[in-house]
Design an enzyme around this catalytic site. Structure first.
Site, PDB file in Angstrom:
ATOM      1  N   ARG A 174       0.787  -1.238   0.000  1.00 55.67           N
ATOM      2  CA  ARG A 174       0.000   0.000   0.000  1.00 55.67           C
ATOM      3  C   ARG A 174       0.816   1.284   0.000  1.00 55.67           C
ATOM      4  O   ARG A 174       0.610   2.150  -0.822  1.00 55.67           O
ATOM      5  CB  ARG A 174      -0.899   0.020   1.219  1.00 55.67           C
ATOM      6  CG  ARG A 174      -2.159  -0.721   0.952  1.00 55.67           C
ATOM      7  CD  ARG A 174      -3.041  -0.551   2.139  1.00 55.67           C
ATOM      8  NE  ARG A 174      -4.183  -1.420   1.994  1.00 55.67           N
ATOM      9  CZ  ARG A 174      -5.379  -1.147   2.455  1.00 55.67           C
ATOM     10  NH1 ARG A 174      -5.573  -0.030   3.086  1.00 55.67           N
ATOM     11  NH2 ARG A 174      -6.366  -1.995   2.290  1.00 55.67           N
ATOM     12  N   ASP A 177      -3.126   0.009  -3.886  1.00 54.17           N
ATOM     13  CA  ASP A 177      -4.227  -0.346  -2.990  1.00 54.17           C
ATOM     14  C   ASP A 177      -5.178  -1.187  -3.835  1.00 54.17           C
ATOM     15  O   ASP A 177      -5.729  -0.699  -4.826  1.00 54.17           O
ATOM     16  CB  ASP A 177      -4.897   0.941  -2.494  1.00 54.17           C
ATOM     17  CG  ASP A 177      -6.105   0.644  -1.620  1.00 54.17           C
ATOM     18  OD1 ASP A 177      -6.575  -0.513  -1.613  1.00 54.17           O
ATOM     19  OD2 ASP A 177      -6.574   1.578  -0.951  1.00 54.17           O
ATOM     20  N   LYS A 187      -3.781 -20.318  -1.446  1.00 56.00           N
ATOM     21  CA  LYS A 187      -4.902 -20.798  -0.678  1.00 56.00           C
ATOM     22  C   LYS A 187      -5.139 -19.830   0.487  1.00 56.00           C
ATOM     23  O   LYS A 187      -4.218 -19.111   0.839  1.00 56.00           O
ATOM     24  CB  LYS A 187      -4.650 -22.209  -0.173  1.00 56.00           C
ATOM     25  CG  LYS A 187      -3.498 -22.306   0.852  1.00 56.00           C
ATOM     26  CD  LYS A 187      -3.458 -23.655   1.490  1.00 56.00           C
ATOM     27  CE  LYS A 187      -3.957 -23.629   2.898  1.00 56.00           C
ATOM     28  NZ  LYS A 187      -3.030 -23.107   3.896  1.00 56.00           N
ATOM     29  N   HIS A 226       1.543 -25.484  -1.772  1.00 59.84           N
ATOM     30  CA  HIS A 226       3.005 -25.599  -1.706  1.00 59.84           C
ATOM     31  C   HIS A 226       3.466 -27.039  -1.462  1.00 59.84           C
ATOM     32  O   HIS A 226       4.620 -27.371  -1.736  1.00 59.84           O
ATOM     33  CB  HIS A 226       3.608 -24.602  -0.704  1.00 59.84           C
ATOM     34  CG  HIS A 226       3.508 -24.993   0.728  1.00 59.84           C
ATOM     35  ND1 HIS A 226       2.400 -24.771   1.492  1.00 59.84           N
ATOM     36  CD2 HIS A 226       4.399 -25.605   1.552  1.00 59.84           C
ATOM     37  CE1 HIS A 226       2.607 -25.223   2.711  1.00 59.84           C
ATOM     38  NE2 HIS A 226       3.820 -25.737   2.776  1.00 59.84           N
ATOM     39  N   LYS A 256       7.081 -29.762  -2.929  1.00 59.38           N
ATOM     40  CA  LYS A 256       8.077 -30.428  -2.081  1.00 59.38           C
ATOM     41  C   LYS A 256       8.735 -31.570  -2.851  1.00 59.38           C
ATOM     42  O   LYS A 256       8.059 -32.345  -3.525  1.00 59.38           O
ATOM     43  CB  LYS A 256       7.415 -30.967  -0.804  1.00 59.38           C
ATOM     44  CG  LYS A 256       6.980 -29.858   0.163  1.00 59.38           C
ATOM     45  CD  LYS A 256       6.422 -30.444   1.426  1.00 59.38           C
ATOM     46  CE  LYS A 256       5.775 -29.388   2.305  1.00 59.38           C
ATOM     47  NZ  LYS A 256       6.689 -28.722   3.222  1.00 59.38           N
ATOM     48  N   GLU A 307       2.398 -31.170  13.221  1.00 66.99           N
ATOM     49  CA  GLU A 307       3.214 -29.975  13.468  1.00 66.99           C
ATOM     50  C   GLU A 307       3.392 -29.784  14.970  1.00 66.99           C
ATOM     51  O   GLU A 307       2.469 -30.073  15.738  1.00 66.99           O
ATOM     52  CB  GLU A 307       2.524 -28.738  12.906  1.00 66.99           C
ATOM     53  CG  GLU A 307       2.320 -28.767  11.404  1.00 66.99           C
ATOM     54  CD  GLU A 307       1.764 -27.449  10.908  1.00 66.99           C
ATOM     55  OE1 GLU A 307       2.562 -26.600  10.487  1.00 66.99           O
ATOM     56  OE2 GLU A 307       0.539 -27.268  10.948  1.00 66.99           O
ATOM     57  N   ASP A 339      -7.630 -25.389   6.567  1.00 69.79           N
ATOM     58  CA  ASP A 339      -6.252 -24.915   6.418  1.00 69.79           C
ATOM     59  C   ASP A 339      -5.330 -26.011   5.868  1.00 69.79           C
ATOM     60  O   ASP A 339      -4.384 -25.721   5.129  1.00 69.79           O
ATOM     61  CB  ASP A 339      -5.744 -24.442   7.795  1.00 69.79           C
ATOM     62  CG  ASP A 339      -4.344 -23.851   7.745  1.00 69.79           C
ATOM     63  OD1 ASP A 339      -4.110 -22.981   6.894  1.00 69.79           O
ATOM     64  OD2 ASP A 339      -3.483 -24.260   8.561  1.00 69.79           O
ATOM     65  N   HIS A 349      -3.581 -29.626   1.379  1.00 69.44           N
ATOM     66  CA  HIS A 349      -2.365 -30.438   1.433  1.00 69.44           C
ATOM     67  C   HIS A 349      -2.657 -31.941   1.581  1.00 69.44           C
ATOM     68  O   HIS A 349      -2.102 -32.763   0.854  1.00 69.44           O
ATOM     69  CB  HIS A 349      -1.468 -29.997   2.588  1.00 69.44           C
ATOM     70  CG  HIS A 349      -1.163 -28.527   2.588  1.00 69.44           C
ATOM     71  ND1 HIS A 349      -1.017 -27.795   1.426  1.00 69.44           N
ATOM     72  CD2 HIS A 349      -0.968 -27.642   3.595  1.00 69.44           C
ATOM     73  CE1 HIS A 349      -0.742 -26.530   1.732  1.00 69.44           C
ATOM     74  NE2 HIS A 349      -0.718 -26.415   3.037  1.00 69.44           N
ATOM     75  N   LYS A 383      -1.926 -29.194  15.076  1.00 73.48           N
ATOM     76  CA  LYS A 383      -0.892 -28.313  15.619  1.00 73.48           C
ATOM     77  C   LYS A 383      -0.616 -28.762  17.050  1.00 73.48           C
ATOM     78  O   LYS A 383      -1.464 -29.385  17.700  1.00 73.48           O
ATOM     79  CB  LYS A 383      -1.386 -26.869  15.624  1.00 73.48           C
ATOM     80  CG  LYS A 383      -1.775 -26.393  14.224  1.00 73.48           C
ATOM     81  CD  LYS A 383      -1.138 -25.088  13.870  1.00 73.48           C
ATOM     82  CE  LYS A 383      -1.500 -24.632  12.481  1.00 73.48           C
ATOM     83  NZ  LYS A 383      -0.358 -24.651  11.547  1.00 73.48           N
TER      84      LYS A 383
HETATM   85  C1  BG6 Z   1       0.187 -23.880   5.475  1.00 69.70           C
HETATM   86  C2  BG6 Z   1      -0.783 -23.748   6.617  1.00 69.70           C
HETATM   87  O1  BG6 Z   1      -0.502 -24.010   4.262  1.00 69.70           O
HETATM   88  O2  BG6 Z   1       0.997 -25.036   5.679  1.00 69.70           O
HETATM   89  C3  BG6 Z   1      -0.058 -23.672   7.940  1.00 69.70           C
HETATM   90  O3  BG6 Z   1      -1.565 -22.558   6.434  1.00 69.70           O
HETATM   91  C4  BG6 Z   1       0.887 -24.841   8.093  1.00 69.70           C
HETATM   92  O4  BG6 Z   1      -0.978 -23.633   9.023  1.00 69.70           O
HETATM   93  C5  BG6 Z   1       1.775 -24.983   6.868  1.00 69.70           C
HETATM   94  O5  BG6 Z   1       1.695 -24.607   9.246  1.00 69.70           O
HETATM   95  C6  BG6 Z   1       2.599 -26.257   6.928  1.00 69.70           C
HETATM   96  O6  BG6 Z   1       3.507 -26.264   5.874  1.00 69.70           O
HETATM   97  P1  BG6 Z   1       4.880 -27.076   5.978  1.00 69.70           P
HETATM   98  O7  BG6 Z   1       5.498 -26.901   4.640  1.00 69.70           O
HETATM   99  O8  BG6 Z   1       5.658 -26.434   7.089  1.00 69.70           O
HETATM  100  O9  BG6 Z   1       4.521 -28.472   6.285  1.00 69.70           O
END
Ligand code: BG6
Length: 478
Positions: A46, A88, A142, A172, A176, A210, A229, A234, A331
C-alpha cells in the site's frame, strides 16, 4: 541487467509469505542461475516506498532465510531487477503506478499473496488498467474460499480476467521434493504397482503433524481451522497422488484428470461421529517448554475451531474399495513429521510358529527428513531357533544426495509458473471437488453441534483419534 521483457508482480509484497518464502526463493533461484535474467520483479504494497528501500528489505529477508547461500555478489545481481509499486487493491487509480513500473512489459505473472477477499478487485483492476493481456498469468494462494460456494465465487472472479489455463492455484505441498518423489516411486518402478490396490494394501495413513501452535495467525486460523487450512488442500493432494491411476504422461491435464477422479470417488462422510475426530489443543508442553492453549494464544479467545482433525476416508473405486485412508493433521503435536504409511496385508497363513509376523509397511517420510522405508520380516541369526523380527530397508534421500541443497517448495513452484507449466497447480474442478467433500464433513459437525475435544499440547490429539483406527483393527504409526 538485460532489458526486462517479462515481470513477476507480487501483491502482498511486504507480507509474511513474501518475506519468509517468496523473496528468499527468488534469491535462491537467481543465485543458482535459474531465474530468467530479463525478469523484472515488482513488489506491491500500500504505502509508497523507493525501489532502494524496498530492495534493502528484500535483501534482509533473503539473507535471513538463505544463510550461507546468501552472498553480496549474488544478491547484487538480483537487486537491480527489483522494483516497488504502491498499490491499494481496491483503488483502481493506484494501478497506474504498476503500469508505469511495468513500462509496457506484456509477459507478466501476477502473484496474489493477499487475503482472497482482494482477489476479485485486483483482477478487475488489472484488467481495467490494461495490464492483464493474453500473455499474463496469475498465481493464487490458498485458501480458495471457505466452502464450495465461496470457492466458486473466487474462481468466477478470477475467470472474469484470466483464462483457466492461465490461473495457477498454488498448493506448496506439490512443490516439495518428497512429494515429487512419490510420483517417481509409483510410476518409475514396476515393483509396487501390482501391489498398489485393495488386494495387497490393508490401509493407508497420511499424517501431517506440526509442533507449532497457531503462531501469530490466530485471527486467520480461527476462521478456517485444521480442516480448511490443511485437509482441503495439502492432505487431499497427498491422498490424490497416492491413490490416482497412472497418468498417460506428466502433462497438466493428464495428471489433474487422474486427481479429480480420486476426489470424485471419495465417499461423502455421512457419519462424522464415527469417521472423524476434531480436537483443539489446551495448555501443555511442546518444543521443550510449557505452552498456552489455543484459546489463550495471543489474540485468541474461547472458540470452537479445531486445531486437530482425523478422518477415515474411503475411495469408492475398483482399486481402493474397502481400504481406509486415515488422514490426520494437527498443531502442537509431539513431533513435526509428515508421512504416508502404506500398510500391506498380513500373510494369509504363518508357517513360523511362535513368531508374530508384522505385515509389511512402506513409509514415505516427507519431512523433517525425506526417507522411504520398507519393513520386512527377517530371520535373526541363530542355529537352533527360527526367530523372526521386522527390519527396515531404508532409503535416506538427504544422505544419498548430501550435496543437494534442500530447496524451499516455492522455488520449484515459482519456476514452473514462470515457465507456464501448470501440472503442479490445482485446477478449478479439483479445488471444487475437494471442497464438496469437505463441506459434507463440516455440515455434519454443525449438525452434531459438539465442540472439538481438548487435547494437551504435546500429545497426539484427542483419544478418540485412537478409537478411529482401532474400530477397524488398525493403529496409527507413531
Ligand atoms: C500452510 C498452513 O498451508 O501449511 C499452515 O496454512 C501450516 O498452518 C503450513 O503450518 C505447513 O507447511 P509445511 O510446509 O511447514 O509443512
Amino acid at each position: 541487467m538485460s532489458e526486462a521483457s517479462r515481470a513477476l508482480v507480487i501483491f502482498g509484497g511486504t507480507g509474511d509469505l513474501a518475506q519468509r518464502m517468496l523473496f528468499p526463493s527468488l534469491y535462491n533461484l537467481d543465485a543458482d542461475g535459474l531465474l530468467p535474467r530479463d525478469l523484472l520483479i515488482v513488489g506491491c504494497s500500500r504505502g509508497a516506498m523507493s525501489d532502494e528501500a524496498f530492495g534493502d528489505k528484500v535483501g534482509d529477508w533473503a539473507g535471513a532465510r538463505s544463510g550461507d547461500h546468501f552472498t553480496s555478489a549474488k544478491w547484487s545481481a538480483l537487486r537491480g531487477r527489483i522494483r516497488h509499486a504502491a498499490i491499494d487493491a481496491n483503488a483502481p487509480a493506484s494501478f497506474a503506478n504498476l503500469k508505469r513500473v511495468l513500462g509496457g512489459i506484456e509477459e507478466t505473472l501476477f502473484y496474489l499473496s493477499t487475503s482472497p477477499s482482494h482477489y476479485g478487485a485486483i483482477c478487475a483492476n488489472l484488467k481495467a488498467a490494461g495490464l492483464a493481456g493474453p500473455k499474463s498469468r496469475v498465481v493464487v494462494e490458498k485458501p480458495i474460499g471457505r466452502d464450495l460456494g465461496s470457492c466458486r465465487e473466487i474462481n468466477d472472479s478470477l475467470a472474469r480476467t484470466f483464462a483457466e489455463g492461465n490461473i495457477f492455484r498454488i498448493d506448496h505441498y506439490l512443490g516439495k521434493e518428497a512429494v515429487q518423489n512419490l510420483l517417481a516411486l509409483r510410476f518409475a518402478n514396476t515393483l509396487f504397482e501390482p501391489l498398489w490396490n485393495k488386494v495387497s494394501i490393508a490401509q493407508v495413513q497420511i499424517t501431517v503433524a506440526e509442533t507449532v501452535g497457531v503462531e501469530d495467525r490466530w485471527g486467520y486460523y480461527d476462521e478456517y481451522g485444521a480442516i480448511r487450512d490443511m485437509v482441503q488442500n495439502h492432505l487431499l493432494q497427498l491422498l490424490c497422488l497416492v491413490a490416482m491411476e497412472p497418468p498417460a504422461n506428466l502433462d497438466p491435464d493428464s495428471v489433474r484428470n487422474e486427481k479429480v477422479k480420486v476426489l470424485l470417488s471419495l465417499r461423502p462422510v455421512s457419519d462424522v461421529a464415527k469417521k472423524t475426530v476434531r480436537g483443539q489443543y489446551s495448555a501443555g508442553y511442546a518444543e521443550g517448554h510449557t505452552v498456552a492453549g489455543y484459546a489463550t494464544e495471543p489474540g485468541g479467545h474461547a472458540s470452537d475451531t479445531e486445531t486437530f482433525v482425523a478422518i477415515q476416508a474411503n475411495i469408492d473405486n475398483w482399486r481402493w474399495a474397502g481400504v481406509p485412508f486415515y488422514l490426520r493433521t494437527g498443531k502442537r503435536l509431539p513431533i513435526r513429521r509428515s508421512e504416508i504409511v502404506i500398510q500391506f496385508r498380513e500373510v494369509p497363513h504363518s508357517v513360523f510358529a511362535g513368531n508374530q509376523l508384522l505385515a509389511n509397511r512402506l513409509t514415505i517420510t516427507l519431512q523433517p527428513e525425506e526417507e522411504i522405508a520398507l519393513t520386512l520380516m527377517n530371520k535373526t541369526p541363530d542355529l537352533e531357533q527360527m526367530t523372526l523380527r521386522p527390519l527396515g530397508l531404508n532409503l535416506s534421500l538427504s544422505d544419498t544426495f548430501k550435496k543437494a541443497r534442500r530447496r524451499i517448495a516455492y522455488e520449484r513452484l515459482l519456476l514452473e509458473a514462470l515457465h507456464g507449466k501448470s501440472t503442479l497447480f490445482v485446477r478449478r474442478d479439483e479445488a471444487e471437488a475437494a471442497w464438496r467433500w469437505i463441506d459434507a464433513i463440516v455440515s455434519g459437525w454443525k449438525k452434531q453441534g459438539a465442540p472439538p475435544a481438548a487435547y494437551a499440547a504435546g500429545s497426539w490429539g484427542p483419544s478418540a483419534a485412537i478409537a478411529l483406527t482401532e474400530r477397524n483393527g488398525h493403529s496409527w504409526n507413531e
